[in-house]
Design a protein around this motif. Structure first.
Motif, PDB file in Angstrom:
ATOM      1  N   SER A 150      20.129  14.978 -40.324  1.00  0.00           N
ATOM      2  CA  SER A 150      18.996  15.351 -41.166  1.00  0.00           C
ATOM      3  C   SER A 150      18.067  14.175 -41.438  1.00  0.00           C
ATOM      4  O   SER A 150      16.919  14.367 -41.825  1.00  0.00           O
ATOM      5  N   ASN A 151      18.573  12.947 -41.229  1.00  0.00           N
ATOM      6  CA  ASN A 151      17.751  11.763 -41.490  1.00  0.00           C
ATOM      7  C   ASN A 151      17.135  11.185 -40.226  1.00  0.00           C
ATOM      8  O   ASN A 151      16.506  10.144 -40.265  1.00  0.00           O
ATOM      9  N   LEU A 152      17.372  11.853 -39.079  1.00  0.00           N
ATOM     10  CA  LEU A 152      16.901  11.337 -37.816  1.00  0.00           C
ATOM     11  C   LEU A 152      15.808  12.221 -37.249  1.00  0.00           C
ATOM     12  O   LEU A 152      15.696  13.399 -37.592  1.00  0.00           O
ATOM     13  N   PRO A 153      14.991  11.674 -36.324  1.00  0.00           N
ATOM     14  CA  PRO A 153      13.978  12.483 -35.669  1.00  0.00           C
ATOM     15  C   PRO A 153      14.649  13.585 -34.859  1.00  0.00           C
ATOM     16  O   PRO A 153      15.825  13.516 -34.511  1.00  0.00           O
ATOM     17  N   ALA A 154      13.882  14.625 -34.543  1.00  0.00           N
ATOM     18  CA  ALA A 154      14.400  15.730 -33.755  1.00  0.00           C
ATOM     19  C   ALA A 154      14.917  15.203 -32.415  1.00  0.00           C
ATOM     20  O   ALA A 154      14.284  14.378 -31.764  1.00  0.00           O
ATOM     21  N   ARG A 155      16.074  15.683 -31.995  1.00  0.00           N
ATOM     22  CA  ARG A 155      16.682  15.206 -30.760  1.00  0.00           C
ATOM     23  C   ARG A 155      16.152  16.000 -29.580  1.00  0.00           C
ATOM     24  O   ARG A 155      15.829  17.188 -29.686  1.00  0.00           O
ATOM     25  N   SER A 180      16.495  18.010 -26.316  1.00  0.00           N
ATOM     26  CA  SER A 180      17.457  18.818 -25.571  1.00  0.00           C
ATOM     27  C   SER A 180      17.244  18.603 -24.076  1.00  0.00           C
ATOM     28  O   SER A 180      16.107  18.557 -23.593  1.00  0.00           O
ATOM     29  N   ILE A 181      18.346  18.441 -23.351  1.00  0.00           N
ATOM     30  CA  ILE A 181      18.260  18.223 -21.908  1.00  0.00           C
ATOM     31  C   ILE A 181      19.330  19.043 -21.197  1.00  0.00           C
ATOM     32  O   ILE A 181      20.212  19.623 -21.838  1.00  0.00           O
ATOM     33  N   LYS A 182      19.254  19.083 -19.888  1.00  0.00           N
ATOM     34  CA  LYS A 182      20.281  19.679 -19.047  1.00  0.00           C
ATOM     35  C   LYS A 182      21.013  18.537 -18.340  1.00  0.00           C
ATOM     36  O   LYS A 182      20.396  17.720 -17.665  1.00  0.00           O
ATOM     37  N   VAL A 183      22.313  18.473 -18.504  1.00  0.00           N
ATOM     38  CA  VAL A 183      23.120  17.458 -17.837  1.00  0.00           C
ATOM     39  C   VAL A 183      23.756  18.103 -16.617  1.00  0.00           C
ATOM     40  O   VAL A 183      24.502  19.085 -16.736  1.00  0.00           O
ATOM     41  N   GLN A 184      23.444  17.568 -15.449  1.00  0.00           N
ATOM     42  CA  GLN A 184      23.928  18.159 -14.204  1.00  0.00           C
ATOM     43  C   GLN A 184      25.257  17.541 -13.788  1.00  0.00           C
ATOM     44  O   GLN A 184      25.415  16.326 -13.745  1.00  0.00           O
ATOM     45  N   LEU A 185      26.198  18.426 -13.434  1.00  0.00           N
ATOM     46  CA  LEU A 185      27.508  17.993 -12.971  1.00  0.00           C
ATOM     47  C   LEU A 185      27.523  17.927 -11.445  1.00  0.00           C
ATOM     48  O   LEU A 185      26.629  18.488 -10.793  1.00  0.00           O
ATOM     49  N   GLY A 234      26.728  20.940  -9.315  1.00  0.00           N
ATOM     50  CA  GLY A 234      25.416  21.563  -9.468  1.00  0.00           C
ATOM     51  C   GLY A 234      25.242  22.342 -10.751  1.00  0.00           C
ATOM     52  O   GLY A 234      24.113  22.723 -11.096  1.00  0.00           O
ATOM     53  N   SER A 235      26.316  22.599 -11.477  1.00  0.00           N
ATOM     54  CA  SER A 235      26.202  23.311 -12.751  1.00  0.00           C
ATOM     55  C   SER A 235      25.577  22.400 -13.791  1.00  0.00           C
ATOM     56  O   SER A 235      25.575  21.170 -13.656  1.00  0.00           O
ATOM     57  N   GLU A 236      25.043  23.002 -14.855  1.00  0.00           N
ATOM     58  CA  GLU A 236      24.348  22.233 -15.880  1.00  0.00           C
ATOM     59  C   GLU A 236      24.904  22.530 -17.259  1.00  0.00           C
ATOM     60  O   GLU A 236      25.345  23.649 -17.547  1.00  0.00           O
ATOM     61  N   LEU A 237      24.858  21.516 -18.107  1.00  0.00           N
ATOM     62  CA  LEU A 237      25.306  21.643 -19.485  1.00  0.00           C
ATOM     63  C   LEU A 237      24.123  21.463 -20.428  1.00  0.00           C
ATOM     64  O   LEU A 237      23.269  20.607 -20.193  1.00  0.00           O
ATOM     65  N   ASP A 238      24.073  22.261 -21.474  1.00  0.00           N
ATOM     66  CA  ASP A 238      23.078  22.056 -22.524  1.00  0.00           C
ATOM     67  C   ASP A 238      23.555  20.918 -23.412  1.00  0.00           C
ATOM     68  O   ASP A 238      24.672  20.951 -23.940  1.00  0.00           O
ATOM     69  N   ALA A 239      22.726  19.907 -23.573  1.00  0.00           N
ATOM     70  CA  ALA A 239      23.129  18.737 -24.349  1.00  0.00           C
ATOM     71  C   ALA A 239      21.899  18.057 -24.922  1.00  0.00           C
ATOM     72  O   ALA A 239      20.782  18.583 -24.840  1.00  0.00           O
ATOM     73  N   TYR A 240      22.122  16.879 -25.519  1.00  0.00           N
ATOM     74  CA  TYR A 240      21.031  16.077 -26.073  1.00  0.00           C
ATOM     75  C   TYR A 240      20.936  14.763 -25.306  1.00  0.00           C
ATOM     76  O   TYR A 240      21.953  14.219 -24.860  1.00  0.00           O
ATOM     77  N   ARG A 241      19.713  14.277 -25.142  1.00  0.00           N
ATOM     78  CA  ARG A 241      19.525  12.997 -24.495  1.00  0.00           C
ATOM     79  C   ARG A 241      20.219  11.908 -25.320  1.00  0.00           C
ATOM     80  O   ARG A 241      20.013  11.803 -26.532  1.00  0.00           O
TER      81      ARG A 241
END
Length: 428
Positions: A268-273, A275-280, A283-290
């Motif tokens: 709550s005290n940090l700027p908005a993160r 969202s990225i796709k992390v590729q395995l 070839g599949s992708e994960l929803d995550a944060y940079r």
């Protein structure tokens, strides 16, 4: 005003330099900037070590390199030509000098530092190597331009300690490099065996007037009443907002309320993160944060991390950033299952990887209780991964309590929450 080589060096990486490097190396410009911001204090730390040790045989080489680079009055232009187009070729004399300088500064631990920069910033290991090789002579040339003679260079470098401390990224675990062990107190790694000390100034103890001498005593009591009221308001608000289980009074007195992961707890005290796709690899992708655990862990596992060896690997930890527990317990909240699922997918994509899980608390509360709770939470994550079918890739789980906490018990909650987390270390 004292010279700040960190900021001066960052100024060498103009938007054109960063843009050219990103295009040439095939990297995101934001990741290039992040890598540079880690490389500069790392290089300065290596130079500081030479300055701090007059008997170091490598000092002569540093002075020679500084003298050679000091005549360059257009370091940004040089960096742009080196990092753009064909300039980034390994045969480039500037990069060759940079690699020699890194060898002088860090010896056979250079590859370990390159891998850490890669894992921290998200750039490829080869890109981190090129950036470090380009940056090292630029930083040294900058120092040579600001100082007069070898004695002036050493004096200037020794004056950089505070600037280096303030600029060291908390996610860059340089304390895991044995060569830098004598500077462990400068770093803030998330796990053992190096005891971390916050790189920022510690919270000072407040000195109150002596009530026996009269005057000011009533102000102290008023201040304490206000603080108590604020604390009650804060914790009541937290319980209402987070919908967490109420903790019995004796439970909160026994141990630190390690309710959330460090990053998630302070979100709550940090700027908005971002969202990225992390590729395995499949070839599949994960929803995550940079910069989150998925982003950094996958980048690390794609690197030549096994070359670091077990002694270095055991000191590199990755913090969960979206893992929460019910207050005072080791029960993982339902919304945290996504990150458990992501870590499961990562382990399945890297079947040769093995992890150890560590749990940590802040310094408040009773230490035996902190160790117990942090251990139960680490084991809860191990159990969740075992239930998901990847238990054979988890070597163990251990709770460290507040042993590696950076902030004192009296520190603000916004600081102490950073000490409450669960982390993973790649062991093979």
């Amino acid at each position: 005003m004292s010279i700040n080589l960190v900021e001066l060096a960052k100024g060498l990486f103009t938007p054109d330099v960063v843009s050219g490097a990103g295009a040439t190396l095939g990297e995101d410009e934001g990741n290039i900037r992040k890598a540079v911001n880690a490389i500069i204090p790392a290089v300065l730390l290596g130079l500081f070590q030479k300055a701090d040790n007059p008997s170091d045989p490598g000092r002569a080489g540093v002075v020679s390199a500084a003298t050679a680079a000091a005549g360059n009055t257009d370091l940004p232009g040089t960096l742009q030509s080196v990092l753009s187009g064909g300039g980034a070729s390994p045969e480039n004399p500037w990069l060759q000098k940079g690699r020699e300088l890194l060898g002088t500064l860090f010896g056979d631990k250079t590859d370990a530092i390159v891998s850490m920069v890669s894992g921290y910033s998200g750039v490829k290991t080869s890109s981190a190597n090129t950036l470090m090789s380009a940056t090292a002579p630029a930083v040294l040339g900058l120092a040579g331009n600001q100082a007069q003679g070898s004695d002036g260079i050493w004096a200037l470098l020794l004056a950089q300690k505070d600037h280096i401390i303030r600029s060291l990224p908390s996610g860059l675990n340089l304390a895991g490099v044995p060569l830098l062990g004598s500077f462990a107190g400068w770093f803030s790694p998330s796990g053992p065996p190096v005891t971390p000390v916050s790189p920022v100034s510690p919270v000072s103890e407040t000195t109150y007037p002596d009530r026996k001498k009269g005057g000011g005593g009533w102000l102290l009591w008023l201040l304490l009443l206000v603080l108590v009221a604020l604390a009650i308001w804060y914790f009541m608000g937290q319980k209402g907002c987070n919908n967490q289980v109420t903790v019995p009074e004796e439970d909160t007195a026994m141990m630190a309320p390690m309710d959330t992961n460090a990053n998630a707890g302070a979100a709550s005290n940090l700027p908005a993160r971002e969202s990225i796709k992390v590729q395995l690899p499949d070839g599949s992708e994960l929803d995550a944060y940079r910069g989150g655990i998925e982003d950094m862990l996958v980048t690390f596992l794609k690197s030549d991390y096994k070359k670091l060896g077990p002694d270095s690997l055991k000191n590199i930890w990755f913090d969960f950033d979206n893992l929460n527990f019910e207050t005072g317990s080791a029960k993982i909240t339902p919304e945290s299952q996504m990150q458990i699922n992501n870590l499961t997918a990562i382990l399945k994509a890297f079947p040769g990887a093995r992890l150890k899980i560590g749990g940590y608390t802040d310094k408040t509360g009773n230490e035996p209780g902190n160790v117990k709770l942090s251990g139960e939470r680490a084991k809860a994550v191990q159990t969740a991964l075992s239930d998901a079918g990847v238990g054979k890739q988890v070597d163990g789980a251990e709770g460290y309590g507040s042993k590696f906490a950076k902030f004192p018990a009296e520190a603000p909650e916004a600081d102490r929450v950073k000490d409450r987390h669960v982390s993973v270390s790649v062991r093979g």
